[in-house]
Design a protein around this motif. Sequence first.
Motif, PDB file in Angstrom:
ATOM      1  N   PHE A  25      36.595 -21.455  33.221  1.00  0.00           N
ATOM      2  CA  PHE A  25      37.914 -21.942  33.064  1.00  0.00           C
ATOM      3  C   PHE A  25      38.754 -22.438  34.082  1.00  0.00           C
ATOM      4  O   PHE A  25      39.574 -22.795  34.074  1.00  0.00           O
ATOM      5  N   ALA A  27      39.933 -20.880  36.530  1.00  0.00           N
ATOM      6  CA  ALA A  27      41.031 -20.154  36.971  1.00  0.00           C
ATOM      7  C   ALA A  27      40.726 -18.840  37.360  1.00  0.00           C
ATOM      8  O   ALA A  27      39.529 -18.181  36.955  1.00  0.00           O
ATOM      9  N   LYS A  31      45.026 -15.093  36.030  1.00  0.00           N
ATOM     10  CA  LYS A  31      45.623 -16.242  34.993  1.00  0.00           C
ATOM     11  C   LYS A  31      44.820 -15.959  33.779  1.00  0.00           C
ATOM     12  O   LYS A  31      45.371 -16.207  32.556  1.00  0.00           O
ATOM     13  N   TRP A  35      46.584 -15.288  30.223  1.00  0.00           N
ATOM     14  CA  TRP A  35      46.353 -16.119  28.921  1.00  0.00           C
ATOM     15  C   TRP A  35      46.005 -15.339  27.769  1.00  0.00           C
ATOM     16  O   TRP A  35      46.274 -15.570  26.672  1.00  0.00           O
ATOM     17  N   TRP A  36      44.994 -14.287  27.892  1.00  0.00           N
ATOM     18  CA  TRP A  36      44.549 -13.741  26.925  1.00  0.00           C
ATOM     19  C   TRP A  36      45.726 -12.780  26.260  1.00  0.00           C
ATOM     20  O   TRP A  36      45.773 -12.679  25.168  1.00  0.00           O
ATOM     21  N   ILE A  38      49.031 -13.419  26.455  1.00  0.00           N
ATOM     22  CA  ILE A  38      49.740 -14.468  25.870  1.00  0.00           C
ATOM     23  C   ILE A  38      49.132 -14.596  24.351  1.00  0.00           C
ATOM     24  O   ILE A  38      49.932 -14.612  23.386  1.00  0.00           O
ATOM     25  N   VAL A  39      47.684 -14.885  24.215  1.00  0.00           N
ATOM     26  CA  VAL A  39      47.291 -15.317  22.959  1.00  0.00           C
ATOM     27  C   VAL A  39      47.446 -14.232  21.990  1.00  0.00           C
ATOM     28  O   VAL A  39      47.662 -14.430  20.873  1.00  0.00           O
ATOM     29  N   GLY A  42      51.116 -13.458  21.177  1.00  0.00           N
ATOM     30  CA  GLY A  42      51.445 -14.406  20.318  1.00  0.00           C
ATOM     31  C   GLY A  42      51.035 -14.436  18.710  1.00  0.00           C
ATOM     32  O   GLY A  42      51.696 -14.539  17.906  1.00  0.00           O
ATOM     33  N   LEU A 189      54.091 -17.810  33.926  1.00  0.00           N
ATOM     34  CA  LEU A 189      53.487 -17.734  32.523  1.00  0.00           C
ATOM     35  C   LEU A 189      54.199 -16.930  31.414  1.00  0.00           C
ATOM     36  O   LEU A 189      54.483 -17.241  30.282  1.00  0.00           O
ATOM     37  N   HIS A 192      57.767 -18.154  30.571  1.00  0.00           N
ATOM     38  CA  HIS A 192      57.820 -19.245  29.471  1.00  0.00           C
ATOM     39  C   HIS A 192      57.175 -18.784  28.104  1.00  0.00           C
ATOM     40  O   HIS A 192      57.493 -19.460  27.092  1.00  0.00           O
ATOM     41  N   PHE A 193      56.318 -17.617  28.137  1.00  0.00           N
ATOM     42  CA  PHE A 193      55.889 -17.329  26.829  1.00  0.00           C
ATOM     43  C   PHE A 193      57.143 -16.765  26.012  1.00  0.00           C
ATOM     44  O   PHE A 193      57.293 -16.905  24.783  1.00  0.00           O
TER      45      PHE A 193
ATOM     46  N   ILE B  46      57.022 -26.981  26.146  1.00  0.00           N
ATOM     47  CA  ILE B  46      56.991 -25.634  26.920  1.00  0.00           C
ATOM     48  C   ILE B  46      55.538 -25.439  27.273  1.00  0.00           C
ATOM     49  O   ILE B  46      55.281 -24.984  28.375  1.00  0.00           O
ATOM     50  N   MET B  51      54.035 -24.252  31.035  1.00  0.00           N
ATOM     51  CA  MET B  51      52.888 -23.393  31.253  1.00  0.00           C
ATOM     52  C   MET B  51      51.802 -24.235  31.600  1.00  0.00           C
ATOM     53  O   MET B  51      50.780 -23.555  31.930  1.00  0.00           O
ATOM     54  N   ARG B  57      42.239 -26.748  32.578  1.00  0.00           N
ATOM     55  CA  ARG B  57      40.621 -27.116  32.124  1.00  0.00           C
ATOM     56  C   ARG B  57      40.443 -27.136  30.411  1.00  0.00           C
ATOM     57  O   ARG B  57      41.015 -26.285  29.890  1.00  0.00           O
ATOM     58  N   LEU B  60      39.874 -23.911  28.648  1.00  0.00           N
ATOM     59  CA  LEU B  60      41.020 -22.834  28.449  1.00  0.00           C
ATOM     60  C   LEU B  60      42.005 -23.444  27.423  1.00  0.00           C
ATOM     61  O   LEU B  60      42.409 -22.610  26.789  1.00  0.00           O
ATOM     62  N   LEU B  68      44.857 -19.630  18.635  1.00  0.00           N
ATOM     63  CA  LEU B  68      46.258 -19.104  18.247  1.00  0.00           C
ATOM     64  C   LEU B  68      46.384 -19.791  16.844  1.00  0.00           C
ATOM     65  O   LEU B  68      46.677 -19.080  16.024  1.00  0.00           O
TER      66      LEU B  68
END
Lengths: 208, 96
Positions: A25, A27, A31, A35-36, A38-39, A42, A189, A192-193, B46, B51, B57, B60, B68
């Motif tokens: 990724f 990253a 990070k 992201w995991w 956040i997913v 979410g 991050l 913003h989520f 957003i 974000m 990349r 990701l 999602l």
Amino acid sequence: MVQRSATAIAGRAVMARWDGGVCPFDAGWRKVMMWWFIVTDGLLFGGFLASYGYARLLAFHWPDRAQVFSLPYIAAMTFVLITSSATMASAVQAAREGRMRIALRFTVLTAIGGALFLGMQAYEWRHVIEEGARLNANPWGDAAFGAYFFLLTGFHGTHVLTGLIVLVSTAIRAATGRSTTEGVEMAGLYWHFVDLVWVFIFTLFYLL
Amino acid sequence: MKNYWITWAVLLVFTVAMLWADAMSIPRTVFVVFMLGAMLTKATIIGGNFMHLRSERLPLVLTVVIGLLVIGGLLYVLIAPDAVRIHEMVRAAQAK
């Protein structure tokens, strides 16, 4: 021969975008983990909103929102959260440029926005509770309304509170010179989520 | 940094447009479509700008967005049978 080397070049170009191994990724692990989170978080909100949608579609009498909420007030809450997201993005940018003092200022501004939003939400909750709304009943219509109102806004509010703690901690670390660019970025991050989730709650619960 | 404040202004314009649509007497279907469109546009702005998904990349971005959307959609579809069944149970209980 020419065709084979062209295929090899195309293959390498694809691999450059989909490179596995060391860093697929491109990253850092913080990070990627954020992201995991956040997913998955979410999806949790997605499940709540999906069940809210069904409850509302199947309800006999869903309360008229104009009777329950003051829309200008909710719009003001939205304004505060969107603005705090912009200040957070500015903090991340400043941190990336190595200007940690400016990053600190914007982080503090974001925390103030978060605290203001929480205060406004507490006031809204107080008003709704005083009007007689509970988890299992309310004076306006279908009983599920109260449950979904407290669940959705409460769960989101808990996220705002968590974000506020993260922001204060980030600000303290930045003030004492211990914060890293990545630290500010991760706080950003998450914040913003929180804003992103509010976009859905604001539309689906308050406007529709 | 200027870009973030332009994004902020765009988000505010969308929010005001949504409130304006709410105050107008628009046909229900048009209203719902507009609201959902504005909501998804705001979410994309957003995600993309604040974000930084736009500059991440591709693997990701695809993992996050498709993860999602697909799992979220699946979740919604899986809730549907239970939601309808509970609805029918409630209706049947009230009819007795």
